[in-house]
Design a protein around this motif. Structure first.
Motif, PDB file in Angstrom:
ATOM      1  N   MET A   1      29.257  21.148 -12.724  1.00  0.00           N
ATOM      2  CA  MET A   1      28.799  22.245 -11.881  1.00  0.00           C
ATOM      3  C   MET A   1      27.729  21.753 -10.910  1.00  0.00           C
ATOM      4  O   MET A   1      26.957  20.863 -11.230  1.00  0.00           O
ATOM      5  N   LYS A   2      27.705  22.354  -9.741  1.00  0.00           N
ATOM      6  CA  LYS A   2      26.717  21.985  -8.733  1.00  0.00           C
ATOM      7  C   LYS A   2      25.325  22.426  -9.195  1.00  0.00           C
ATOM      8  O   LYS A   2      25.113  23.582  -9.540  1.00  0.00           O
ATOM      9  N   PRO A   3      24.364  21.502  -9.223  1.00  0.00           N
ATOM     10  CA  PRO A   3      23.003  21.860  -9.630  1.00  0.00           C
ATOM     11  C   PRO A   3      22.299  22.678  -8.550  1.00  0.00           C
ATOM     12  O   PRO A   3      22.668  22.630  -7.383  1.00  0.00           O
ATOM     13  N   LYS A   4      21.288  23.424  -8.946  1.00  0.00           N
ATOM     14  CA  LYS A   4      20.507  24.190  -7.975  1.00  0.00           C
ATOM     15  C   LYS A   4      19.369  23.305  -7.465  1.00  0.00           C
ATOM     16  O   LYS A   4      18.573  22.778  -8.258  1.00  0.00           O
ATOM     17  N   VAL A   5      19.320  23.144  -6.149  1.00  0.00           N
ATOM     18  CA  VAL A   5      18.369  22.220  -5.532  1.00  0.00           C
ATOM     19  C   VAL A   5      17.470  22.988  -4.559  1.00  0.00           C
ATOM     20  O   VAL A   5      17.950  23.698  -3.673  1.00  0.00           O
ATOM     21  N   LEU A   6      16.181  22.806  -4.736  1.00  0.00           N
ATOM     22  CA  LEU A   6      15.182  23.379  -3.843  1.00  0.00           C
ATOM     23  C   LEU A   6      14.629  22.277  -2.947  1.00  0.00           C
ATOM     24  O   LEU A   6      14.234  21.216  -3.439  1.00  0.00           O
ATOM     25  N   ALA A   7      14.607  22.508  -1.644  1.00  0.00           N
ATOM     26  CA  ALA A   7      14.004  21.553  -0.706  1.00  0.00           C
ATOM     27  C   ALA A   7      12.631  22.054  -0.296  1.00  0.00           C
ATOM     28  O   ALA A   7      12.475  23.222   0.074  1.00  0.00           O
ATOM     29  N   ILE A   8      11.651  21.177  -0.385  1.00  0.00           N
ATOM     30  CA  ILE A   8      10.285  21.506   0.041  1.00  0.00           C
ATOM     31  C   ILE A   8       9.893  20.579   1.178  1.00  0.00           C
ATOM     32  O   ILE A   8       9.989  19.354   1.062  1.00  0.00           O
ATOM     33  N   ILE A   9       9.473  21.170   2.293  1.00  0.00           N
ATOM     34  CA  ILE A   9       8.991  20.408   3.439  1.00  0.00           C
ATOM     35  C   ILE A   9       7.487  20.658   3.546  1.00  0.00           C
ATOM     36  O   ILE A   9       7.069  21.750   3.943  1.00  0.00           O
TER      37      ILE A   9
ATOM     38  N   ILE B   1      21.650  21.536  -1.071  1.00  0.00           N
ATOM     39  CA  ILE B   1      20.388  22.288  -1.038  1.00  0.00           C
ATOM     40  C   ILE B   1      20.667  23.787  -0.970  1.00  0.00           C
ATOM     41  O   ILE B   1      21.423  24.265  -0.120  1.00  0.00           O
ATOM     42  N   ASP B   2      20.050  24.528  -1.889  1.00  0.00           N
ATOM     43  CA  ASP B   2      20.247  25.980  -1.955  1.00  0.00           C
ATOM     44  C   ASP B   2      19.197  26.752  -1.164  1.00  0.00           C
ATOM     45  O   ASP B   2      19.473  27.855  -0.683  1.00  0.00           O
ATOM     46  N   ARG B   3      18.008  26.197  -1.065  1.00  0.00           N
ATOM     47  CA  ARG B   3      16.944  26.897  -0.342  1.00  0.00           C
ATOM     48  C   ARG B   3      15.986  25.875   0.247  1.00  0.00           C
ATOM     49  O   ARG B   3      15.691  24.856  -0.389  1.00  0.00           O
ATOM     50  N   ILE B   4      15.504  26.159   1.454  1.00  0.00           N
ATOM     51  CA  ILE B   4      14.559  25.278   2.142  1.00  0.00           C
ATOM     52  C   ILE B   4      13.270  26.051   2.363  1.00  0.00           C
ATOM     53  O   ILE B   4      13.286  27.114   2.990  1.00  0.00           O
ATOM     54  N   ILE B   5      12.168  25.545   1.838  1.00  0.00           N
ATOM     55  CA  ILE B   5      10.881  26.188   2.077  1.00  0.00           C
ATOM     56  C   ILE B   5       9.925  25.197   2.742  1.00  0.00           C
ATOM     57  O   ILE B   5      10.036  23.980   2.540  1.00  0.00           O
ATOM     58  N   VAL B   6       9.040  25.741   3.533  1.00  0.00           N
ATOM     59  CA  VAL B   6       7.992  24.932   4.150  1.00  0.00           C
ATOM     60  C   VAL B   6       6.664  25.343   3.538  1.00  0.00           C
ATOM     61  O   VAL B   6       6.361  26.531   3.423  1.00  0.00           O
TER      62      VAL B   6
ATOM     63  N   PHE C   1       8.665  29.135  -8.213  1.00  0.00           N
ATOM     64  CA  PHE C   1      10.112  29.133  -8.448  1.00  0.00           C
ATOM     65  C   PHE C   1      10.433  28.608  -9.837  1.00  0.00           C
ATOM     66  O   PHE C   1       9.852  27.623 -10.282  1.00  0.00           O
ATOM     67  N   SER C   2      11.377  29.266 -10.491  1.00  0.00           N
ATOM     68  CA  SER C   2      11.724  28.850 -11.861  1.00  0.00           C
ATOM     69  C   SER C   2      13.225  28.679 -12.064  1.00  0.00           C
ATOM     70  O   SER C   2      13.659  28.284 -13.150  1.00  0.00           O
ATOM     71  N   ASP C   3      14.024  28.950 -11.042  1.00  0.00           N
ATOM     72  CA  ASP C   3      15.483  28.933 -11.231  1.00  0.00           C
ATOM     73  C   ASP C   3      16.172  27.781 -10.512  1.00  0.00           C
ATOM     74  O   ASP C   3      17.326  27.888 -10.113  1.00  0.00           O
ATOM     75  N   TYR C   4      15.457  26.667 -10.330  1.00  0.00           N
ATOM     76  CA  TYR C   4      16.053  25.480  -9.726  1.00  0.00           C
ATOM     77  C   TYR C   4      15.948  24.316 -10.694  1.00  0.00           C
ATOM     78  O   TYR C   4      15.010  24.231 -11.481  1.00  0.00           O
ATOM     79  N   GLU C   5      16.927  23.409 -10.615  1.00  0.00           N
ATOM     80  CA  GLU C   5      16.947  22.244 -11.509  1.00  0.00           C
ATOM     81  C   GLU C   5      16.298  21.016 -10.872  1.00  0.00           C
ATOM     82  O   GLU C   5      15.642  20.223 -11.559  1.00  0.00           O
TER      83      GLU C   5
END
Length: 226
Positions: free
Chosen positions: A1-9, A45-50, A94-98
């Motif tokens: 399964m595709k993992p949940k990925v959070l991107a932080i800039i 990437i599921d979400r991108i935050i700055v 955030f608590s729902d990303y791997e």
């Protein structure tokens, strides 16, 4: 399964080498936009935050499609703030990303193929940490320290001095473009560089990390002469 990925800039407003660096225009776009655009192309990437303490940077980031769920505390945007601190602060929200991938806006030549390639390598090798590197141009095997009388001492001790460039071992350096980790383990180690970290090798020509006005001009030249 595709993992949940959070991107932080991470993009603080107090750059000294290049004032207002993260929103300074590079080849017609704010510097941070180049990183946001490539991150948006990622198939992982599921979400991108700055993360920034600077409201203008947050406004620019939001304009180009990144999320700005909070304003970073000013004490986490100082010259002495360790690079990991803004990431750990962001993860508190955030608590729902791997996995988390940190993409510094100062690496504008990085492409989505590098971001996804790094993620794929980590998954294929069942690793928990992966960072981008590039081959160095100047080998440390030919570097020296000098004592008080300017006598030379090899930086790396060798039984026999390597005299031909072709015989030098390949050596790599962090290029600052991609830092990827399992979130639970990153919270424990508080560092992307561990004994288990693997390397994703990027081409030198995409490995510029902007720190000075000269770096800025080099990257702009590369974009305007493609």
């Amino acid at each position: 399964m595709k993992p949940k990925v959070l991107a932080i800039i991470p993009a603080r407003g107090g750059s000294k080498g290049v004032p207002r660096k993260n929103i300074k225009e590079l080849a017609g776009k704010p510097l941070i936009e180049w990183t946001i655009e490539e991150a948006k192309k990622s198939k992982y990437i599921d979400r991108i935050i700055v993360s920034s303490e600077d409201k203008e940077i947050l406004q620019v980031a939001q304009k180009f499609g990144a999320d700005v769920p909070f304003v970073r505390p000013a004490n986490l945007a100082e010259d002495t703030t360790a690079g990991i601190e803004p990431v750990l602060h962001a993860l508190e929200h955030f608590s729902d990303y791997e996995y988390v991938v940190m993409l510094q806006p100062t690496s504008p030549l990085r492409l989505v193929e590098d971001i996804d390639g790094c993620i794929e390598q980590l998954l294929q090798e069942n690793a928990e940490f992966c960072v981008s590197v590039c081959e160095v141009g100047q080998s440390p095997y030919w570097m020296y320290t000098l004592d008080s009388s300017t006598k030379m001492q090899p930086l790396l001790k060798q039984q026999t001095l390597i005299t031909r460039r072709q015989d030098l071992p390949k050596v790599y350096t962090l290029n600052g473009a991609i830092y990827l980790a399992n979130i639970d383990l990153l919270k424990q180690t508080r560092n992307f560089i561990t004994e288990e970290t693997i390397a994703y090798v990027m081409p030198v020509e995409r490995s510029y990390d902007i720190d000075t006005e000269e770096d800025f001009k080099i990257c702009e030249y590369r974009y305007t002469n493609l």
